[in-house]
Design a protein around this motif. Sequence first.
Motif, short mmCIF file in Angstrom:
data_model
loop_
_atom_site.label_atom_id
_atom_site.label_comp_id
_atom_site.label_asym_id
_atom_site.label_seq_id
_atom_site.Cartn_x
_atom_site.Cartn_y
_atom_site.Cartn_z
N LYS A 193 -12.11 7.10 3.17
CA LYS A 193 -11.95 5.86 2.41
C LYS A 193 -10.79 6.06 1.44
O LYS A 193 -10.76 7.04 0.70
CB LYS A 193 -13.24 5.53 1.66
CG LYS A 193 -13.23 4.21 0.95
CD LYS A 193 -13.48 3.08 1.92
CE LYS A 193 -13.72 1.80 1.15
NZ LYS A 193 -14.34 0.78 1.94
N GLN A 232 -8.77 0.67 2.12
CA GLN A 232 -8.58 0.86 3.56
C GLN A 232 -9.24 2.16 3.99
O GLN A 232 -9.76 2.92 3.17
CB GLN A 232 -7.09 0.86 3.89
CG GLN A 232 -6.41 -0.47 3.57
CD GLN A 232 -4.98 -0.46 4.02
OE1 GLN A 232 -4.66 -0.96 5.10
NE2 GLN A 232 -4.10 0.10 3.20
N GLU A 248 -11.33 -4.25 10.18
CA GLU A 248 -11.04 -3.56 11.44
C GLU A 248 -12.05 -2.46 11.71
O GLU A 248 -12.55 -2.31 12.83
CB GLU A 248 -9.62 -2.98 11.41
CG GLU A 248 -8.54 -4.04 11.46
CD GLU A 248 -7.16 -3.50 11.16
OE1 GLU A 248 -6.19 -4.10 11.68
OE2 GLU A 248 -7.01 -2.51 10.41
N SER A 260 0.83 -1.20 0.00
CA SER A 260 0.00 0.00 0.00
C SER A 260 0.87 1.26 0.00
O SER A 260 1.95 1.29 0.56
CB SER A 260 -0.90 0.00 1.24
OG SER A 260 -1.59 1.22 1.33
N ASN A 307 0.67 3.80 8.45
CA ASN A 307 0.30 4.39 9.72
C ASN A 307 1.26 5.51 10.08
O ASN A 307 2.47 5.38 9.93
CB ASN A 307 0.31 3.34 10.83
CG ASN A 307 -0.98 2.57 10.87
OD1 ASN A 307 -2.06 3.15 10.78
ND2 ASN A 307 -0.88 1.27 11.00
N ILE A 316 -4.16 3.99 9.67
CA ILE A 316 -4.74 3.30 8.53
C ILE A 316 -5.30 1.95 8.98
O ILE A 316 -4.59 1.17 9.63
CB ILE A 316 -3.69 3.07 7.42
CG1 ILE A 316 -2.93 4.36 7.11
CG2 ILE A 316 -4.34 2.48 6.18
CD1 ILE A 316 -3.76 5.52 6.61
N PHE A 317 -6.56 1.69 8.67
CA PHE A 317 -7.23 0.46 9.09
C PHE A 317 -7.80 -0.27 7.89
O PHE A 317 -8.22 0.34 6.91
CB PHE A 317 -8.37 0.78 10.07
CG PHE A 317 -7.89 1.38 11.36
CD1 PHE A 317 -7.46 0.57 12.40
CD2 PHE A 317 -7.86 2.75 11.53
CE1 PHE A 317 -7.01 1.12 13.58
CE2 PHE A 317 -7.41 3.32 12.71
CZ PHE A 317 -6.99 2.50 13.74
N THR A 318 -7.88 -1.59 8.00
CA THR A 318 -8.54 -2.39 6.98
C THR A 318 -10.05 -2.28 7.19
O THR A 318 -10.53 -1.89 8.26
CB THR A 318 -8.13 -3.87 7.09
OG1 THR A 318 -8.61 -4.39 8.34
CG2 THR A 318 -6.63 -4.05 6.97
N VAL A 319 -10.82 -2.66 6.17
CA VAL A 319 -12.27 -2.62 6.27
C VAL A 319 -12.77 -3.53 7.40
O VAL A 319 -13.62 -3.11 8.19
CB VAL A 319 -12.94 -2.96 4.92
CG1 VAL A 319 -14.43 -3.16 5.07
CG2 VAL A 319 -12.65 -1.86 3.91
N ASP A 348 -7.18 2.18 -1.99
CA ASP A 348 -6.93 0.73 -1.92
C ASP A 348 -7.95 0.01 -1.06
O ASP A 348 -7.81 -1.17 -0.78
CB ASP A 348 -5.51 0.45 -1.44
CG ASP A 348 -5.25 0.89 0.00
OD1 ASP A 348 -6.18 1.44 0.64
OD2 ASP A 348 -4.13 0.67 0.48
#
Length: 79
Positions: free
Chosen positions: A36, A41, A61, A2, A6, A56-59, A39
């Motif tokens: 949003k 995240q 999370e 990515s 963070n 930065i968080f994943t969906v 990529d």
Amino acid sequence: MSQYVNGMRSDVIQAAGHWQKASVSQGAGACVELRKLNDGQVAVRNSRFPDGPALIFTVPEVEALLSGVKGGEFDHMAN
């Protein structure tokens, strides 16, 4: 890999969407903003520091956090 990491400065994050905060926080001067990313995240920042760091968080999370918030798991933190 990515392009988002963070702790990167919020003001340099390039993404199609815009920073969004809860409508109930308008005018309060301090809130959490989400964006949003291209990529898929989600970036999170403190609106008081718009050029400060973003997490930065994943969906999945973000889904887990929102589920907990909706379920009242974090209500005690606002008291």
